[in-house]
Structures are given as structure tokens and as C-alpha cells.
Design a protein around this motif. Structure first.
Motif, PDB file in Angstrom:
ATOM      1  N   LEU A  62       0.846  -1.182   0.000  1.00 45.42           N
ATOM      2  CA  LEU A  62       0.000   0.000   0.000  1.00 45.42           C
ATOM      3  C   LEU A  62       0.886   1.237   0.000  1.00 45.42           C
ATOM      4  O   LEU A  62       1.718   1.400   0.899  1.00 45.42           O
ATOM      5  CB  LEU A  62      -0.911   0.047   1.237  1.00 45.42           C
ATOM      6  CG  LEU A  62      -1.720   1.349   1.329  1.00 45.42           C
ATOM      7  CD1 LEU A  62      -2.892   1.335   0.365  1.00 45.42           C
ATOM      8  CD2 LEU A  62      -2.199   1.628   2.739  1.00 45.42           C
ATOM      9  N   PHE A  63       0.731   2.072  -1.014  1.00 47.08           N
ATOM     10  CA  PHE A  63       1.335   3.389  -0.964  1.00 47.08           C
ATOM     11  C   PHE A  63       0.430   4.233  -0.074  1.00 47.08           C
ATOM     12  O   PHE A  63      -0.771   4.366  -0.377  1.00 47.08           O
ATOM     13  CB  PHE A  63       1.452   3.972  -2.376  1.00 47.08           C
ATOM     14  CG  PHE A  63       2.379   3.180  -3.260  1.00 47.08           C
ATOM     15  CD1 PHE A  63       3.759   3.341  -3.160  1.00 47.08           C
ATOM     16  CD2 PHE A  63       1.881   2.265  -4.180  1.00 47.08           C
ATOM     17  CE1 PHE A  63       4.627   2.605  -3.968  1.00 47.08           C
ATOM     18  CE2 PHE A  63       2.735   1.518  -4.990  1.00 47.08           C
ATOM     19  CZ  PHE A  63       4.114   1.691  -4.881  1.00 47.08           C
ATOM     20  N   PRO A  64       0.941   4.761   1.055  1.00 50.24           N
ATOM     21  CA  PRO A  64       0.062   5.381   2.058  1.00 50.24           C
ATOM     22  C   PRO A  64      -0.929   6.396   1.507  1.00 50.24           C
ATOM     23  O   PRO A  64      -2.082   6.462   1.975  1.00 50.24           O
ATOM     24  CB  PRO A  64       1.052   6.031   3.020  1.00 50.24           C
ATOM     25  CG  PRO A  64       2.262   5.157   2.943  1.00 50.24           C
ATOM     26  CD  PRO A  64       2.336   4.743   1.504  1.00 50.24           C
ATOM     27  N   GLU A  65      -0.511   7.172   0.502  1.00 47.15           N
ATOM     28  CA  GLU A  65      -1.402   8.202  -0.047  1.00 47.15           C
ATOM     29  C   GLU A  65      -2.554   7.603  -0.852  1.00 47.15           C
ATOM     30  O   GLU A  65      -3.526   8.294  -1.188  1.00 47.15           O
ATOM     31  CB  GLU A  65      -0.613   9.170  -0.932  1.00 47.15           C
ATOM     32  CG  GLU A  65      -0.043   8.588  -2.207  1.00 47.15           C
ATOM     33  CD  GLU A  65       1.289   7.868  -2.046  1.00 47.15           C
ATOM     34  OE1 GLU A  65       1.909   7.537  -3.071  1.00 47.15           O
ATOM     35  OE2 GLU A  65       1.713   7.643  -0.889  1.00 47.15           O
ATOM     36  N   LYS A  66      -2.496   6.285  -1.142  1.00 51.19           N
ATOM     37  CA  LYS A  66      -3.541   5.638  -1.937  1.00 51.19           C
ATOM     38  C   LYS A  66      -4.549   4.863  -1.081  1.00 51.19           C
ATOM     39  O   LYS A  66      -5.382   4.131  -1.635  1.00 51.19           O
ATOM     40  CB  LYS A  66      -2.902   4.684  -2.957  1.00 51.19           C
ATOM     41  CG  LYS A  66      -2.133   5.386  -4.062  1.00 51.19           C
ATOM     42  CD  LYS A  66      -1.659   4.371  -5.103  1.00 51.19           C
ATOM     43  CE  LYS A  66      -0.940   5.038  -6.265  1.00 51.19           C
ATOM     44  NZ  LYS A  66      -0.524   4.041  -7.284  1.00 51.19           N
TER      45      LYS A  66
END
Length: 211
Positions: A62-66
Motif C-alpha cells: 500500500l502506498f500510504p497516499e492511496k
């Protein structure tokens, strides 16, 4: 298949088989575990098997901003239903994760040996937990390995609806603020995908890990 011994080393992750299995054996010393995570490898095995070391391709991250927050979860986030704490009850969280009955899984991979190993990493400031409380009850949480720019999620639990989602979303928001590159979710699940996680090539994951 690579058989590990007392030496602190792992083969290159490109040597993993099609399922991601890289090596067997070795031990769960803090030094070996830290070496593994820094090189994109994690242990996962049943109670009655040897230690198995994995580096799957593709890798679920998981890319945190997504991070995805559904309308219903947005309402939960805005309410005062849950309270979150950071790294205050690591042992309770890992014990709760080990007790969860998971579909299609017999027993637990979080054995007493695993708990002891991760508790040592916690005492070293490397393994960390996130706790979710409803009133004064611990109702959810997760734990993992903090590498400084990547958080390697290991397991989560929930004893009431939405508690583990709450923990995961709060973690993503916190890591986004701290400019972490990603959360390593290891392998695909529909639940993680619903929260915004995605599969990326192992080479891309390793490049981010090495930054």
C-alpha cells in the motif's frame, strides 16, 4: 531450495520459486529477522514445519497516499467510536493476532517462538504495534516491522466490526505524514485490495526498499 544454517545470510530473492518460497531453516534471531526484512524476505510457516522464508513476486503493498476510505468507514473515522494508541500494548496485540481463527488456515503461524522473536524486536524499537480501543477494551490492532521508510505489516486482528480497518487506515495516514514510501502487505487478499493495496513487481518493491 536453499537450506539455511547458522550463518547470517540469505540467497538473492530472484532465486525464490514461483510461489515466492526462497529458503528453509535457520533461526528467528533478531539479527536474522532484521536482515530478512531489509532484503525483502519474511518468515511464514505452520506450527509443525521448518521455518520457511518468502519473497513473493508480485508483492502486495500500500502506498500510504492511496489508502481507500469507504463512505461508511469515513463516518467511523469521524465518530468517537474508537480510540487509537501507538506501540503501547505490543504483546497484547500479537497475542490477539495469534488467537484469530482465519478461514482456510489450521492453527496459527504466530507460534510461541515467533512471539518471542518479535517481542525481542519490539524491545529493540523495531517491531511496533497500533492499538484500537472501544471504551477501555482492546478491540483491534496490528503489528509489524518499522524499517524507517517502509513499514512491513505482519498481522492484524479485530474483535468488533471495522476495528482492524480503523487501525490500518490510521497507520496509512500517519505514515503518509511521515513520508514513508509504502506499507508492505506481503501477499494479495481482497480485504487489503479494498483498502487500496496493490500488487507491484518484486523488482520495484526491492528498489523502493533499498532507497
Amino acid at each position: 531450495m536453499f537450506l539455511l544454517n547458522h550463518r547470517l545470510l540469505f540467497p538473492d530473492v530472484e532465486k525464490a520459486d514461483e510461489d515466492g518460497l526462497l529458503a528453509v531453516g535457520g533461526d528467528l534471531s533478531p539479527e536474522r529477522l532484521l536482515l530478512a526484512y531489509k532484503n525483502g524476505i519474511f518468515p511464514w510457516f505452520n506450527e509443525d514445519s521448518m521455518i520457511l522464508w518468502w519473497s513473493p513476486d508480485p508483492r502486495m503493498v500500500l502506498f500510504p497516499e492511496k489508502v481507500k476510505i469507504s463512505k461508511s468507514m469515513a463516518q467511523v473515522m469521524k465518530s468517537n467510536k474508537f480510540r487509537i494508541t501507538w506501540n503501547t500494548e505490543f504483546e497484547k496485540v500479537i497475542n490477539a493476532c495469534s488467537a484469530v481463527i482465519r478461514k482456510g488456515q489450521h492453527g496459527t503461524w504466530i507460534t510461541p517462538e515467533m512471539k518471542s522473536a518479535y517481542l525481542k524486536l519490539h524491545q529493540m524499537g523495531i517491531a511496533k504495534s497500533i492499538e484500537v480501543w472501544e471504551n477501555d477494551l482492546l478491540v483491534g490492532g496490528l503489528y509489524g516491522i518499522d524499517l524507517g521508510n517502509v513499514f512491513c505489516g505482519e498481522s492484524m486482528f479485530s474483535s468488533t466490526s471495522n476495528a482492524s480497518k480503523f487501525a490500518f487506515i490510521c497507520l496509512a495516514k500517519e505514515l503518509q505524514q511521515k513520508k514513508y514510501k509504502l506499507i508492505d502487505c506481503q501477499v494479495y487478499t481482497a480485504h487489503l485490495e479494498s483498502l487500496g493495496a496493490e500488487e507491484i513487481p518484486r523488482k520495484q518493491f526491492m528498489a523502493i526498499l533499498k532507497e
